[in-house]
Scaffold this motif. Sequence first.
Motif, mmCIF file in Angstrom:
data_model
loop_
_atom_site.group_PDB
_atom_site.id
_atom_site.type_symbol
_atom_site.label_atom_id
_atom_site.label_comp_id
_atom_site.label_asym_id
_atom_site.label_seq_id
_atom_site.Cartn_x
_atom_site.Cartn_y
_atom_site.Cartn_z
ATOM 1 N N ALA A 79 0.832 -1.208 0.000
ATOM 2 C CA ALA A 79 0.000 0.000 0.000
ATOM 3 C C ALA A 79 0.864 1.255 0.000
ATOM 4 N N LEU A 80 1.943 1.245 0.795
ATOM 5 C CA LEU A 80 2.856 2.376 0.840
ATOM 6 C C LEU A 80 3.512 2.613 -0.515
ATOM 7 N N LYS A 101 10.669 14.959 -2.495
ATOM 8 C CA LYS A 101 11.277 14.175 -1.410
ATOM 9 C C LYS A 101 10.518 14.409 -0.106
ATOM 10 N N GLU A 102 10.138 15.666 0.153
ATOM 11 C CA GLU A 102 9.402 15.963 1.376
ATOM 12 C C GLU A 102 8.062 15.246 1.397
ATOM 13 N N ARG A 103 7.409 15.143 0.257
ATOM 14 C CA ARG A 103 6.135 14.424 0.184
ATOM 15 C C ARG A 103 6.337 12.924 0.414
ATOM 16 N N VAL A 104 7.436 12.383 -0.121
ATOM 17 C CA VAL A 104 7.757 10.975 0.116
ATOM 18 C C VAL A 104 7.978 10.728 1.604
ATOM 19 N N LEU A 105 8.792 11.568 2.229
ATOM 20 C CA LEU A 105 9.081 11.407 3.659
ATOM 21 C C LEU A 105 7.817 11.562 4.495
ATOM 22 N N SER A 106 6.966 12.493 4.122
ATOM 23 C CA SER A 106 5.710 12.700 4.843
ATOM 24 C C SER A 106 4.817 11.476 4.746
ATOM 25 N N CYS A 107 4.799 10.868 3.567
ATOM 26 C CA CYS A 107 3.992 9.650 3.372
ATOM 27 C C CYS A 107 4.515 8.511 4.236
ATOM 28 N N TYR A 111 2.563 6.501 7.398
ATOM 29 C CA TYR A 111 2.351 5.052 7.488
ATOM 30 C C TYR A 111 2.953 4.499 8.779
ATOM 31 N N GLU A 112 4.111 5.021 9.154
ATOM 32 C CA GLU A 112 4.723 4.536 10.392
ATOM 33 C C GLU A 112 3.863 4.925 11.600
ATOM 34 N N ARG A 113 3.288 6.121 11.558
ATOM 35 C CA ARG A 113 2.417 6.553 12.655
ATOM 36 C C ARG A 113 1.137 5.724 12.694
ATOM 37 N N ASP A 114 0.562 5.453 11.537
ATOM 38 C CA ASP A 114 -0.723 4.748 11.489
ATOM 39 C C ASP A 114 -0.601 3.256 11.777
ATOM 40 N N GLY A 116 2.522 1.666 12.917
ATOM 41 C CA GLY A 116 3.494 1.338 13.953
ATOM 42 C C GLY A 116 4.709 0.589 13.473
ATOM 43 N N TYR A 117 4.790 0.313 12.185
ATOM 44 C CA TYR A 117 5.934 -0.441 11.662
ATOM 45 C C TYR A 117 6.088 -0.167 10.180
ATOM 46 N N ILE A 118 7.323 0.049 9.752
ATOM 47 C CA ILE A 118 7.654 0.180 8.342
ATOM 48 C C ILE A 118 8.778 -0.802 8.021
ATOM 49 N N ASP A 119 8.627 -1.530 6.939
ATOM 50 C CA ASP A 119 9.691 -2.412 6.477
ATOM 51 C C ASP A 119 10.678 -1.560 5.684
ATOM 52 N N TYR A 120 11.623 -0.971 6.411
ATOM 53 C CA TYR A 120 12.553 -0.029 5.786
ATOM 54 C C TYR A 120 13.489 -0.704 4.787
ATOM 55 N N ILE A 121 13.792 -1.968 4.982
ATOM 56 C CA ILE A 121 14.700 -2.640 4.059
ATOM 57 C C ILE A 121 14.043 -2.812 2.694
ATOM 58 N N THR A 122 12.785 -3.255 2.679
ATOM 59 C CA THR A 122 12.068 -3.359 1.408
ATOM 60 C C THR A 122 11.855 -1.982 0.797
ATOM 61 N N LEU A 123 11.501 -1.007 1.620
ATOM 62 C CA LEU A 123 11.326 0.351 1.130
ATOM 63 C C LEU A 123 12.618 0.880 0.513
ATOM 64 N N SER A 124 13.758 0.565 1.121
ATOM 65 C CA SER A 124 15.049 1.052 0.630
ATOM 66 C C SER A 124 15.295 0.646 -0.809
ATOM 67 N N SER A 125 14.904 -0.563 -1.170
ATOM 68 C CA SER A 125 15.159 -1.030 -2.533
ATOM 69 C C SER A 125 14.372 -0.247 -3.569
#
Length: 276
Positions: A79-80, A101-107, A111-114, A116-125
């Motif tokens: 979804a992210l 970039k600011e809009r990406v970071l805000s998004c 998601y992390e606030r809503d 409680g967890y973001i898969d940063y490794i998958t997002l990094s790719s």
Amino acid sequence: MRKQYLSAPLPFQGQKRMFAKEYIKVLQQFPDGTTFVDLFGGSGLLSHIAKCQKPNSTVVYNDFDGFSKRLDALPVTNALLAELREIVDVPRHKPILGETKERVLSCVRKYERDYGYIDYITLSSSVMFSMKYATEFADLEKETLYNNIRTTDYPQCQDYLDGLTITSCDYRDVFEKYKDVPDVVFLVDPPYLSTDCKTYRMYWKLSDYLDVLTVLAGHRFIYFTSNKSSIVELCDWMGKHPELGNPFENCLRREFNAHMNYSASYTDIMLYTKAA
């Protein structure tokens, strides 16, 4: 018929996809019903393949790095990424700068606030330069982002870890629990020396790497390393000089911290013997 993966379904630094076919050949020497213990489970690929090839075997997957949590978060990750596709309007593989970039970071922050967890490794790719990884929001903020966003959803893979005995603890504890199981086979894929281990939870030193060798003695195993670690050459040298022991055992030690630039430093070490 269960699908057998030859690579992990999500990005993972150091997964053994290049070894998959040869690993399958090695597994054939062990009878179905053998207990396999994956001490450094990582992406779970070695455990997954072992269970597919030996369905009657107990396969223990030490999920120390939380890969199963990343799999559980896959709907949120998809979804992210779908929302980021709508936000990012720069050509593929080009930097994401300024307001975008600011809009990406805000998004991501939303998601992390809503959830409680973001898969940063998958997002990094999807939003960082190749082979660079973020493990928290602060990493994204300070890096240049790139439009490498995956164009389709990651496929659902609910059966990837089916049938595995999953644990999450120090590899030494897992070894102690299974070391006396008859005919156990240990799958040993520790973080490589001289490589980037940022995405692993543990801080890996040379002494830690050498400690793993105590697991191998007297047990059957499948062990992975690289030429960067020089561990095979080291063990060969030690085997030729068993009488040496530790030449630094009684030395005194002094250290000096040196800085090459604002972000890179190293420690010089002096070891010396006391005067007679």
